[in-house]
Structures are given as C-alpha cells and as structure tokens.
Design an enzyme around this catalytic site. Structure first.
Site, PDB file in Angstrom:
ATOM      1  N   SER A 121       0.473   5.935  -1.479  1.00 59.06           N
ATOM      2  CA  SER A 121       0.537   4.773  -0.598  1.00 59.06           C
ATOM      3  C   SER A 121       0.524   3.506  -1.456  1.00 59.06           C
ATOM      4  CB  SER A 121      -0.663   4.782   0.352  1.00 59.06           C
ATOM      5  OG  SER A 121      -0.523   3.757   1.293  1.00 59.06           O
ATOM      6  N   SER A 122       1.027   2.418  -0.892  1.00 58.12           N
ATOM      7  CA  SER A 122       1.170   1.202  -1.717  1.00 58.12           C
ATOM      8  C   SER A 122      -0.185   0.624  -2.135  1.00 58.12           C
ATOM      9  CB  SER A 122       1.970   0.142  -0.950  1.00 58.12           C
ATOM     10  OG  SER A 122       1.385  -0.060   0.321  1.00 58.12           O
ATOM     11  N   CYS A 123      -1.249   1.015  -1.447  1.00 59.69           N
ATOM     12  CA  CYS A 123      -2.558   0.439  -1.801  1.00 59.69           C
ATOM     13  C   CYS A 123      -3.121   1.026  -3.096  1.00 59.69           C
ATOM     14  CB  CYS A 123      -3.566   0.668  -0.680  1.00 59.69           C
ATOM     15  SG  CYS A 123      -4.014   2.393  -0.525  1.00 59.69           S
ATOM     16  N   TYR A 150      -9.527   5.524  -0.123  1.00 57.41           N
ATOM     17  CA  TYR A 150      -8.237   6.177   0.162  1.00 57.41           C
ATOM     18  C   TYR A 150      -7.314   6.032  -1.052  1.00 57.41           C
ATOM     19  CZ  TYR A 150      -3.683   6.236   2.764  1.00 57.41           C
ATOM     20  OH  TYR A 150      -2.403   6.445   3.221  1.00 57.41           O
ATOM     21  N   LYS A 154      -5.554   8.925  -3.421  1.00 58.54           N
ATOM     22  CA  LYS A 154      -4.099   8.961  -3.613  1.00 58.54           C
ATOM     23  C   LYS A 154      -3.745   8.911  -5.103  1.00 58.54           C
ATOM     24  CE  LYS A 154      -2.549   9.235   0.591  1.00 58.54           C
ATOM     25  NZ  LYS A 154      -1.715  10.370   1.016  1.00 58.54           N
ATOM     26  N   HIS A 193      -2.590   1.315  11.667  1.00 61.02           N
ATOM     27  CA  HIS A 193      -2.081   0.360  10.681  1.00 61.02           C
ATOM     28  C   HIS A 193      -1.668  -0.923  11.389  1.00 61.02           C
ATOM     29  CE1 HIS A 193      -1.342   3.959   8.014  1.00 61.02           C
ATOM     30  NE2 HIS A 193      -1.899   3.109   7.193  1.00 61.02           N
TER      31      HIS A 193
HETATM   32  N1  NDP Z   1       1.939   5.282   8.051  1.00 64.23           N
HETATM   33  C1  NDP Z   1       2.033   4.503   6.992  1.00 64.23           C
HETATM   34  O1  NDP Z   1       2.242   3.266   7.100  1.00 64.23           O
HETATM   35  C2  NDP Z   1       1.911   5.076   5.629  1.00 64.23           C
HETATM   36  C3  NDP Z   1       1.695   6.448   5.403  1.00 64.23           C
HETATM   37  N2  NDP Z   1       1.592   6.887   4.104  1.00 64.23           N
HETATM   38  C4  NDP Z   1       1.363   8.323   3.802  1.00 64.23           C
HETATM   39  O2  NDP Z   1       2.277   9.150   4.515  1.00 64.23           O
HETATM   40  C5  NDP Z   1       1.645  10.385   4.841  1.00 64.23           C
HETATM   41  C6  NDP Z   1       1.718  10.608   6.339  1.00 64.23           C
HETATM   42  O3  NDP Z   1       1.126   9.507   6.978  1.00 64.23           O
HETATM   43  P1  NDP Z   1       1.362   9.272   8.549  1.00 64.23           P
HETATM   44  O4  NDP Z   1       2.535  10.097   9.009  1.00 64.23           O
HETATM   45  O5  NDP Z   1       1.340   7.814   8.798  1.00 64.23           O
HETATM   46  O6  NDP Z   1       0.020   9.889   9.140  1.00 64.23           O
HETATM   47  P2  NDP Z   1      -0.231  10.524  10.575  1.00 64.23           P
HETATM   48  O7  NDP Z   1      -1.675  10.329  10.844  1.00 64.23           O
HETATM   49  O8  NDP Z   1       0.787  10.033  11.558  1.00 64.23           O
HETATM   50  O9  NDP Z   1       0.063  12.092  10.321  1.00 64.23           O
HETATM   51  C7  NDP Z   1      -0.794  12.811   9.476  1.00 64.23           C
HETATM   52  C8  NDP Z   1      -0.654  14.264   9.842  1.00 64.23           C
HETATM   53  O10 NDP Z   1      -1.524  15.032   9.022  1.00 64.23           O
HETATM   54  C9  NDP Z   1      -2.224  15.938   9.859  1.00 64.23           C
HETATM   55  N3  NDP Z   1      -3.539  16.243   9.285  1.00 64.23           N
HETATM   56  C10 NDP Z   1      -4.563  15.385   9.052  1.00 64.23           C
HETATM   57  N4  NDP Z   1      -5.596  16.051   8.517  1.00 64.23           N
HETATM   58  C11 NDP Z   1      -5.223  17.351   8.428  1.00 64.23           C
HETATM   59  C12 NDP Z   1      -5.865  18.540   7.975  1.00 64.23           C
HETATM   60  N5  NDP Z   1      -7.125  18.527   7.519  1.00 64.23           N
HETATM   61  N6  NDP Z   1      -5.184  19.701   8.029  1.00 64.23           N
HETATM   62  C13 NDP Z   1      -3.919  19.742   8.510  1.00 64.23           C
HETATM   63  N7  NDP Z   1      -3.242  18.652   8.944  1.00 64.23           N
HETATM   64  C14 NDP Z   1      -3.906  17.473   8.909  1.00 64.23           C
HETATM   65  C15 NDP Z   1      -2.371  15.229  11.193  1.00 64.23           C
HETATM   66  O11 NDP Z   1      -2.609  16.165  12.222  1.00 64.23           O
HETATM   67  P3  NDP Z   1      -3.620  15.735  13.428  1.00 64.23           P
HETATM   68  O12 NDP Z   1      -3.137  14.390  13.913  1.00 64.23           O
HETATM   69  O13 NDP Z   1      -3.474  16.826  14.418  1.00 64.23           O
HETATM   70  O14 NDP Z   1      -4.982  15.635  12.806  1.00 64.23           O
HETATM   71  C16 NDP Z   1      -1.014  14.549  11.305  1.00 64.23           C
HETATM   72  O15 NDP Z   1      -0.063  15.421  11.857  1.00 64.23           O
HETATM   73  C17 NDP Z   1       0.202  10.284   4.337  1.00 64.23           C
HETATM   74  O16 NDP Z   1       0.092  10.903   3.075  1.00 64.23           O
HETATM   75  C18 NDP Z   1      -0.019   8.786   4.209  1.00 64.23           C
HETATM   76  O17 NDP Z   1      -0.964   8.495   3.196  1.00 64.23           O
HETATM   77  C19 NDP Z   1       1.677   6.052   3.026  1.00 64.23           C
HETATM   78  C20 NDP Z   1       1.877   4.714   3.233  1.00 64.23           C
HETATM   79  C21 NDP Z   1       2.014   4.142   4.539  1.00 64.23           C
HETATM   80  C1  F7E Z   2       0.313   1.263   3.405  1.00 69.31           C
HETATM   81  C2  F7E Z   2      -1.011   0.641   3.607  1.00 69.31           C
HETATM   82  O1  F7E Z   2      -1.501   0.903   4.912  1.00 69.31           O
HETATM   83  C3  F7E Z   2      -2.730   0.269   5.144  1.00 69.31           C
HETATM   84  O2  F7E Z   2      -2.588  -0.998   4.643  1.00 69.31           O
HETATM   85  P1  F7E Z   2      -2.352  -2.116   5.675  1.00 69.31           P
HETATM   86  O3  F7E Z   2      -1.285  -1.703   6.654  1.00 69.31           O
HETATM   87  O4  F7E Z   2      -2.176  -3.397   4.950  1.00 69.31           O
HETATM   88  O5  F7E Z   2      -3.749  -2.142   6.378  1.00 69.31           O
HETATM   89  P2  F7E Z   2      -3.866  -2.692   7.776  1.00 69.31           P
HETATM   90  O6  F7E Z   2      -2.575  -2.317   8.430  1.00 69.31           O
HETATM   91  O7  F7E Z   2      -5.024  -2.172   8.507  1.00 69.31           O
HETATM   92  O8  F7E Z   2      -4.061  -4.309   7.537  1.00 69.31           O
HETATM   93  C4  F7E Z   2      -2.988  -5.169   7.017  1.00 69.31           C
HETATM   94  C5  F7E Z   2      -3.385  -6.619   7.237  1.00 69.31           C
HETATM   95  O9  F7E Z   2      -3.089  -6.914   8.614  1.00 69.31           O
HETATM   96  C6  F7E Z   2      -4.176  -7.612   9.171  1.00 69.31           C
HETATM   97  N1  F7E Z   2      -4.233  -7.338  10.588  1.00 69.31           N
HETATM   98  C7  F7E Z   2      -4.158  -8.306  11.543  1.00 69.31           C
HETATM   99  N2  F7E Z   2      -4.306  -7.777  12.777  1.00 69.31           N
HETATM  100  C8  F7E Z   2      -4.449  -6.442  12.573  1.00 69.31           C
HETATM  101  C9  F7E Z   2      -4.635  -5.372  13.494  1.00 69.31           C
HETATM  102  O10 F7E Z   2      -4.701  -5.531  14.715  1.00 69.31           O
HETATM  103  N3  F7E Z   2      -4.736  -4.121  12.928  1.00 69.31           N
HETATM  104  C10 F7E Z   2      -4.676  -3.908  11.587  1.00 69.31           C
HETATM  105  N4  F7E Z   2      -4.775  -2.638  11.123  1.00 69.31           N
HETATM  106  N5  F7E Z   2      -4.502  -4.911  10.683  1.00 69.31           N
HETATM  107  C11 F7E Z   2      -4.399  -6.154  11.192  1.00 69.31           C
HETATM  108  C12 F7E Z   2      -5.387  -7.039   8.466  1.00 69.31           C
HETATM  109  O11 F7E Z   2      -6.470  -7.945   8.565  1.00 69.31           O
HETATM  110  C13 F7E Z   2      -4.870  -6.906   7.055  1.00 69.31           C
HETATM  111  O12 F7E Z   2      -5.036  -8.123   6.373  1.00 69.31           O
HETATM  112  C14 F7E Z   2      -3.866   0.756   4.377  1.00 69.31           C
HETATM  113  O13 F7E Z   2      -4.218   1.994   4.858  1.00 69.31           O
HETATM  114  C15 F7E Z   2      -3.492   0.860   2.903  1.00 69.31           C
HETATM  115  O14 F7E Z   2      -4.234   1.960   2.390  1.00 69.31           O
HETATM  116  C16 F7E Z   2      -2.034   1.108   2.633  1.00 69.31           C
HETATM  117  O15 F7E Z   2      -1.713   1.651   1.585  1.00 69.31           O
END
Ligand code: NDP
Ligand code: F7E
Length: 221
Positions: A121-123, A150, A154, A193
């Site tokens: 992830s970008s963080c 987190y 990662k 997010h």
């Molecule tokens: N969304 C984003 O903006 C970003 C996502 N990523 C990365 O992309 C990947 C997917 O993220 P995203 O699709 O958003 O996440 P989601 O939460 O939408 O999906 C995660 C999936 O993993 C499953 N899961 C969680 N824990 C377990 C476990 N213990 N065993 C089996 N399955 C499990 C969940 O199932 P269930 O819901 O049933 O628990 C779900 O289907 C991650 O590695 C995340 O770090 C990186 C940067 C940004």
């Molecule tokens: C990919 C990336 O995904 C996540 O990063 P993130 O998206 O930046 O995190 P966030 O979405 O929660 O916040 C982004 C910014 O937005 C502002 N903000 C305003 N209002 C809301 C609000 O209502 N919800 C949330 N969540 N944030 C809010 C909040 O205060 C912050 O300044 C991390 O998991 C990180 O690990 C990572 O890698």
C-alpha cells in the site's frame, strides 16, 4: 519444498487453464481482479471466502496449498481500512496482516507456486516522501503515525517476497496501490477509506438535501 528452478518460467498469459488462487476475491481489489481474469479468459480460478479459509490459520493454509497446488497466487486478502480504523485497531492491522501474508507467501513457495503477487500500500512510504514518491524512498523516513502498524506489516510482506527471491530464486512480486475505489468497496461510515467514505457522505447529503457535508481534518492533506 517448492523447486521452481526445474520448471520453465511460464508466462502468466500463456495458459488460461492455469490454476490461480485469488485470495480476498470478494473484496474491492480481489473482485476486480476476478472480473478481469474472467474477461481475459482464465478458466481455473481457486476462490475461498474468509469463512471457508481463514488465512491467519497456518495449518489450514498449508492444507489448502497441499491440496490445491495453484500455479499462480494473487494475494488481495488483508485487514484493510482508512485512517480512523488504522488508528483504532493497530493490533489487528499489524497482527492479522502479518499472519495472512506470512502464511500465504511461505505456503505458496513450499507448494511450488510459480509466481505470487503481493499487494502492499502507498502508506509504506515515509509521511514526507518526495512527490511523486520514488520507490527508493522506502525506509528513508518516519511513516504516517496513524497507519504505521499496517505499513510495517506491508513492508514486511515486501521484504519477505524479496528475501524468498534472494534465497530460493522464487518469483514473488509486490504492487503498491494508492487510494482505490469501485464496486464491492467498504463504505462503512467510520472505518472505510477516504474515497468511499466521502462518496457515501456526499451521496447521502444529496439525497437528504443536507445543508452541509462533514469532511474530517483541516483539508490540508
Ligand atoms: N482499497 C484501497 O484503497 C487499497 C487497498 N490496498 C490493498 O489491496 C488489498 C485488498 O484490499 P481491498 O480489496 O480494499 O480490501 P477489502 O477489505 O475490500 O477485501 C479484503 C478481502 O480479504 C478478506 N479477508 C480479510 N481477512 C481475511 C482472513 N483472515 N482470511 C481470509 N480472507 C480474509 C476479506 O474477506 P471478509 O470481508 O469476508 O473478511 C475481503 O474479501 C489489500 O492487500 C490492501 O492492503 C492497497 C492500497 C489501497
Ligand atoms: C492507500 C491508503 O489507504 C489509507 O490511506 P488513506 O486513504 O489516506 O486514509 P484515509 O482514507 O482514512 O484518510 C485520508 C485523509 O482523508 C481525510 N478524511 C476526511 N474525511 C474522511 C472520512 O470521512 N473518512 C476517511 N477515511 N478519511 C477522511 C483523513 O483525515 C485523511 O487525512 C490508509 O489505510 C493507508 O494505509 C493507505 O496506504
């Protein structure tokens, strides 16, 4: 132990019947990857829900790989959330993600998976990394405190993939998505997010004809 050195390095697209395990297939990223693979004509996806296979359970993961022996693995399963969730559940974010990735990466190697894609992830990059972020900024400065747990998990996953390549010549790669959004996203009002959170909040405000929408923070990020 897996021994990829005796197999040809198959191109990912050369055999659409290759068995591919997409971990986390019902999530935002996993479901998009499954849609794409089906669109590309892949016919042999192995999918398990969280309930069917808890990837934090090492023995269950080992048994799954011993039985299924996928050729490719895409690891899109993780404990995921926005800034509030990361800040509230730090133990879950570091512990669950370390367990999932360690189990899946190690079992994939042991059971002869040809190639694994790990999603970071970008963080993982420092809070004040240069923009746009160069890859070599990794580990050059302090992380964003709210999601360092987190981020450390990662970074460990990335390093584990690199270490298995060095020691075993095993083909594991890592991708660093930034903020994503789309179908099957998590729209939880507190734990999601920023993009899905604001999409939901603005949509609900429009529907209700609200006079204002609350956005957390100072608007500086
Ligand atoms: N969304 C984003 O903006 C970003 C996502 N990523 C990365 O992309 C990947 C997917 O993220 P995203 O699709 O958003 O996440 P989601 O939460 O939408 O999906 C995660 C999936 O993993 C499953 N899961 C969680 N824990 C377990 C476990 N213990 N065993 C089996 N399955 C499990 C969940 O199932 P269930 O819901 O049933 O628990 C779900 O289907 C991650 O590695 C995340 O770090 C990186 C940067 C940004
Ligand atoms: C990919 C990336 O995904 C996540 O990063 P993130 O998206 O930046 O995190 P966030 O979405 O929660 O916040 C982004 C910014 O937005 C502002 N903000 C305003 N209002 C809301 C609000 O209502 N919800 C949330 N969540 N944030 C809010 C909040 O205060 C912050 O300044 C991390 O998991 C990180 O690990 C990572 O890698």
């Amino acid at each position: 132990m897996g021994d990829p050195s005796n197999g040809s390095a198959l191109s990912f697209f050369s055999d659409k019947s290759a068995k591919i395990f997409v971990a986390g297939h019902r999530g935002l990223v996993g479901s998009a990857i499954v849609r794409k693979l089906h669109h590309l004509g892949f016919t042999n996806l192995v999918l398990r829900t969280h309930l069917e296979l808890d990837l934090t359970r090492q023995n269950d993961v080992e048994s799954f790989f011993a039985t299924e022996k996928p050729r490719f693995v895409i690891l899109a399963a993780a404990k995921v959330g926005g800034i509030h969730a990361n800040n509230t559940y730090p133990a879950d974010f570091i512990s669950i993600n370390l367990q999932i990735q360690t189990n899946v990466i190690d079992s994939s190697y042991r059971h002869g998976v040809s190639k694994l894609l790990f999603l970071g992830s970008s963080c993982i990059y420092p809070k004040f990394a240069p923009q746009p972020i160069p890859e070599d900024a990794l580990l050059t400065g302090p992380l964003e405190p709210t999601n360092e747990w987190y981020a450390v998990a990662k970074i460990a996953g990335i390093k584990m993939c690199q270490a298995y390549r060095i020691q075993y010549n095993w083909d594991a790669i890592s991708g660093m998505p930034t903020n994503l959004y789309g179908p099957n996203d998590n729209f939880h009002p507190e734990n999601s997010h920023v993009l899905p959170a604001l999409m939901r909040r603005f949509h609900e405000a429009k529907v209700k004809g609200a006079k204002e929408v609350v956005v957390w923070g100072l608007g500086v990020p």
